[in-house]
Design a protein around this motif. Structure first.
Motif, PDB file in Angstrom:
ATOM      1  N   ARG A 163     102.840 112.000   2.737  1.00 47.66           N
ATOM      2  CA  ARG A 163     103.583 111.113   3.647  1.00 47.66           C
ATOM      3  C   ARG A 163     105.085 111.398   3.518  1.00 47.66           C
ATOM      4  O   ARG A 163     105.805 111.493   4.506  1.00 47.66           O
ATOM      5  N   SER A 164     105.537 111.561   2.279  1.00 52.12           N
ATOM      6  CA  SER A 164     106.958 111.814   2.036  1.00 52.12           C
ATOM      7  C   SER A 164     107.392 113.145   2.659  1.00 52.12           C
ATOM      8  O   SER A 164     108.460 113.239   3.273  1.00 52.12           O
ATOM      9  N   ILE A 165     106.537 114.161   2.505  1.00 49.03           N
ATOM     10  CA  ILE A 165     106.870 115.473   3.070  1.00 49.03           C
ATOM     11  C   ILE A 165     107.010 115.365   4.589  1.00 49.03           C
ATOM     12  O   ILE A 165     107.970 115.864   5.180  1.00 49.03           O
ATOM     13  N   ARG A 166     106.040 114.704   5.207  1.00 50.67           N
ATOM     14  CA  ARG A 166     106.069 114.591   6.671  1.00 50.67           C
ATOM     15  C   ARG A 166     107.314 113.833   7.129  1.00 50.67           C
ATOM     16  O   ARG A 166     107.968 114.215   8.091  1.00 50.67           O
ATOM     17  N   GLN A 167     107.629 112.793   6.393  1.00 52.17           N
ATOM     18  CA  GLN A 167     108.805 111.988   6.775  1.00 52.17           C
ATOM     19  C   GLN A 167     110.090 112.798   6.628  1.00 52.17           C
ATOM     20  O   GLN A 167     110.932 112.808   7.510  1.00 52.17           O
ATOM     21  N   LYS A 168     110.208 113.492   5.509  1.00 49.72           N
ATOM     22  CA  LYS A 168     111.443 114.241   5.266  1.00 49.72           C
ATOM     23  C   LYS A 168     111.646 115.353   6.289  1.00 49.72           C
ATOM     24  O   LYS A 168     112.766 115.671   6.658  1.00 49.72           O
ATOM     25  N   LEU A 169     110.544 115.961   6.694  1.00 49.90           N
ATOM     26  CA  LEU A 169     110.660 117.082   7.632  1.00 49.90           C
ATOM     27  C   LEU A 169     110.544 116.638   9.082  1.00 49.90           C
ATOM     28  O   LEU A 169     110.703 117.446   9.995  1.00 49.90           O
ATOM     29  N   GLY A 170     110.221 115.384   9.288  1.00 50.65           N
ATOM     30  CA  GLY A 170     110.037 114.915  10.658  1.00 50.65           C
ATOM     31  C   GLY A 170     108.827 115.553  11.308  1.00 50.65           C
ATOM     32  O   GLY A 170     108.841 115.875  12.492  1.00 50.65           O
ATOM     33  N   ALA A 171     107.787 115.748  10.520  1.00 48.46           N
ATOM     34  CA  ALA A 171     106.597 116.436  11.027  1.00 48.46           C
ATOM     35  C   ALA A 171     105.503 115.438  11.385  1.00 48.46           C
ATOM     36  O   ALA A 171     105.426 114.354  10.813  1.00 48.46           O
ATOM     37  N   ASN A 172     104.661 115.844  12.316  1.00 52.75           N
ATOM     38  CA  ASN A 172     103.553 114.984  12.733  1.00 52.75           C
ATOM     39  C   ASN A 172     102.307 115.179  11.889  1.00 52.75           C
ATOM     40  O   ASN A 172     101.407 114.348  11.898  1.00 52.75           O
ATOM     41  N   SER A 173     102.242 116.296  11.210  1.00 49.93           N
ATOM     42  CA  SER A 173     101.054 116.610  10.420  1.00 49.93           C
ATOM     43  C   SER A 173     101.455 117.649   9.383  1.00 49.93           C
ATOM     44  O   SER A 173     102.575 118.181   9.421  1.00 49.93           O
ATOM     45  N   MET A 174     100.539 117.955   8.466  1.00 52.32           N
ATOM     46  CA  MET A 174     100.877 118.956   7.444  1.00 52.32           C
ATOM     47  C   MET A 174     101.020 120.367   8.032  1.00 52.32           C
ATOM     48  O   MET A 174     101.931 121.091   7.644  1.00 52.32           O
ATOM     49  N   PRO A 175     100.132 120.789   8.958  1.00 48.90           N
ATOM     50  CA  PRO A 175     100.388 122.104   9.560  1.00 48.90           C
ATOM     51  C   PRO A 175     101.765 122.170  10.220  1.00 48.90           C
ATOM     52  O   PRO A 175     102.462 123.172  10.136  1.00 48.90           O
ATOM     53  N   HIS A 176     102.143 121.063  10.844  1.00 46.29           N
ATOM     54  CA  HIS A 176     103.465 121.017  11.460  1.00 46.29           C
ATOM     55  C   HIS A 176     104.542 121.142  10.382  1.00 46.29           C
ATOM     56  O   HIS A 176     105.515 121.891  10.525  1.00 46.29           O
ATOM     57  N   ALA A 177     104.354 120.426   9.272  1.00 42.26           N
ATOM     58  CA  ALA A 177     105.327 120.480   8.180  1.00 42.26           C
ATOM     59  C   ALA A 177     105.428 121.892   7.603  1.00 42.26           C
ATOM     60  O   ALA A 177     106.517 122.372   7.291  1.00 42.26           O
ATOM     61  N   VAL A 178     104.279 122.559   7.458  1.00 37.90           N
ATOM     62  CA  VAL A 178     104.281 123.932   6.928  1.00 37.90           C
ATOM     63  C   VAL A 178     105.083 124.845   7.842  1.00 37.90           C
ATOM     64  O   VAL A 178     105.891 125.664   7.397  1.00 37.90           O
ATOM     65  N   ASN A 179     104.888 124.663   9.150  1.00 41.23           N
ATOM     66  CA  ASN A 179     105.607 125.525  10.080  1.00 41.23           C
ATOM     67  C   ASN A 179     107.107 125.289  10.001  1.00 41.23           C
ATOM     68  O   ASN A 179     107.903 126.226  10.006  1.00 41.23           O
ATOM     69  N   ILE A 180     107.487 124.027   9.890  1.00 42.05           N
ATOM     70  CA  ILE A 180     108.920 123.719   9.742  1.00 42.05           C
ATOM     71  C   ILE A 180     109.438 124.340   8.445  1.00 42.05           C
ATOM     72  O   ILE A 180     110.493 124.965   8.409  1.00 42.05           O
ATOM     73  N   GLY A 181     108.645 124.192   7.374  1.00 46.97           N
ATOM     74  CA  GLY A 181     109.054 124.741   6.080  1.00 46.97           C
ATOM     75  C   GLY A 181     109.249 126.240   6.121  1.00 46.97           C
ATOM     76  O   GLY A 181     110.209 126.774   5.573  1.00 46.97           O
ATOM     77  N   MET A 182     108.321 126.920   6.806  1.00 46.36           N
ATOM     78  CA  MET A 182     108.427 128.381   6.885  1.00 46.36           C
ATOM     79  C   MET A 182     109.641 128.784   7.710  1.00 46.36           C
ATOM     80  O   MET A 182     110.376 129.687   7.373  1.00 46.36           O
TER      81      MET A 182
END
Lengths: 238, 232
Positions: free
Chosen positions: A212-231
């Motif tokens: 939840r924290s990762i998604r919030q910090k990155l403004g992502a809708n899901s973990m795949p979305h968060a991974v893409n932002i991270g990459m």
């Protein structure tokens, strides 16, 4: 020449064009293939103003592939993997009922035309206004599975080129903790759920809090979305 | 700070016999994790007919000299994956083939030995290494059979990348793979180093006499050509 051969030829010739306009090139190819230009109009999402679908590919009633672009111009492809993981038997009706905002409007619009396969392109100015939607669809022919894969490739190709022109900025991405980075990296290589918890030796409760924290910090809708932002922002490189 | 990529070819392979053995074992572990159906996995080694005398390896070693990341380059004018194993996917267009085009394959990182965070970093490092070799030796580019995520990563740096055959959905992991050609020039090298935040050279070539400068003192592609010439 088959559809796939023409698509390959188009991408190869476009690679030599120093003045390539990727989205226009993609659209012109699809139109030349008999896809129909349904509409081009300004559109806003009343439910989620920061998130817009950049591209959707429909293949009959059972499959939806989506490539999202978020407010930081991150290309995010949930593709078949996401469909498989959720194993939701998507139907035209459930798509209509489940989708919101532009997606729903578009789907209803296309359904009225009896469209079974389609590609939705959303053009957007870099300053985020206005949002410009153009729908290119095929109402006549079913695409074969092979052709659909090629549509996925050619769309990803030109959208990737388009986004590559916009330099990434990490100004509005909050810093992740070391543990969160580990979880993000583990997600990036396909670990999820129980395998993720086991691999990092974390309880379900703690894992949910981290996710939840990762998604919030990155403004992502899901973990795949968060991974893409991270990459895209190099968060997995450090 | 990143570890250097060590380049192995026929001229310095004698210094790396143990490393190569470890490399083939590591590739086997990673291939099993990907559920790839390739020969020889049952024997614990992923060593195939393309691991030849003229193959060039790029390896990332940890402090214990264990292989944590690797890739290989195979000359396109000799039998390679895209004209044999994946030939069916490349029947729509001629495969780019010349002495200045090499096939890039088996880009593997072993997460048993690297911090999970470093997996992506290691992949970028290997791609930087390929770009560095290409530019130092005047290659036109590389062909490869790649997953779409890696294709996208390459496209962002090597803008003239394009598919050269039909895509396929790899069932075990549900990832689309596509054969591609990536022309690499000095701009492409700069872009990937910027993206990966690499400063200075990422590759090194160690010979019996010590470290040699790639491009100026050693041309690994010419070395491979010599191997083929001698074999003929």
């Amino acid at each position: 020449m088959s559809f796939s051969e023409r698509a390959l030829a188009h991408m190869a010739s476009a690679s030599l064009d120093p003045n390539l306009a990727p989205i226009e090139s993609l659209k012109s190819f699809l139109l030349s293939e008999g896809f129909t230009d349904f509409m081009a109009r300004e559109m806003r999402n009343p439910f989620d103003p920061d998130f817009h679908t950049a591209l959707e590919i429909y293949n009959g009633p059972n499959e939806l592939r989506q490539i999202y672009m978020d407010r930081r111009d991150v290309l995010f492809d949930i593709g078949m993997k996401q469909c498989r993981r959720t194993t939701i038997p998507l139907t035209w009706k459930s798509l209509r009922d489940g989708a919101t905002g532009p997606s729903r409007e578009i789907i209803e619009y296309l359904a009225d035309f009896g469209m079974r396969n389609g590609v939705v392109l959303i053009h957007r100015e870099i300053n985020r206004e206005p949002i410009f939607v153009s729908v290119v669809g095929d109402v006549v022919n079913e695409l074969s599975q092979d052709d659909l894969l090629m549509v996925q490739v050619i769309c990803s190709h030109f959208l990737g080129l388009w986004l590559a022109d916009y330099p990434a900025s990490i100004d509005d991405v909050k810093e992740l903790s070391r543990r969160e980075l580990e979880i993000l990296a583990a997600s990036s290589i396909g670990l999820n759920g129980k395998s993720l918890e086991d691999h990092l030796n974390i309880s379900s409760h703690t894992m949910r809090a981290h996710l939840r924290s990762i998604r919030q910090k990155l403004g992502a809708n899901s973990m795949p979305h968060a991974v893409n932002i991270g990459m895209r922002y190099g968060l997995l490189d450090s | 700070m990143h570890p250097p990529i060590e380049i192995i070819d026929r001229q310095n392979i004698c210094l790396y016999q143990d490393v190569l053995e470890d490399l083939w074992r590591m590739r086997c572990r990673v291939a099993k994790r990907f559920n790839w159906s390739i020969p020889y996995l049952a024997e614990g080694l992923d060593k195939d007919e393309f691991d030849r005398d003229d193959t060039i390896y790029l390896v990332i070693l940890n402090d214990d000299r264990r292989v944590v990341g690797c890739s290989r380059l195979i000359p396109s004018i000799e039998p390679h994956l895209l004209d044999t194993v994946f030939g069916d996917y490349c029947d729509l267009k001629p495969i780019p083939r010349s002495k200045n085009i090499w096939e890039f394959s088996r880009m593997f990182v072993d997460r048993d030995y690297v911090n999970l965070v470093s997996v992506v970093k290691s992949c970028y490092l290997l791609m930087s290494g390929v770009a560095e070799l290409s530019v130092a030796h005047g290659l036109d580019g590389v062909t490869w059979y790649t997953s779409m995520p890696n294709y996208q990563a390459a496209l962002a740096c090597w803008r003239q990348t394009f598919p050269i055959g039909r895509p396929a959905l790899h069932k075990p992991d549900n990832v689309i793979y596509v054969p591609a050609f990536s022309p690499i020039d000095s701009d492409g090298l700069v872009r990937i180093k910027e993206r990966a935040r690499h400063e200075g050279p990422v590759t090194q070539y160690i010979h019996r006499d010590g470290v040699r400068s790639l491009g100026e003192e050693v041309n690994v592609f010419e070395n491979a050509k010599e191997v083929r010439h001698n074999a003929a």
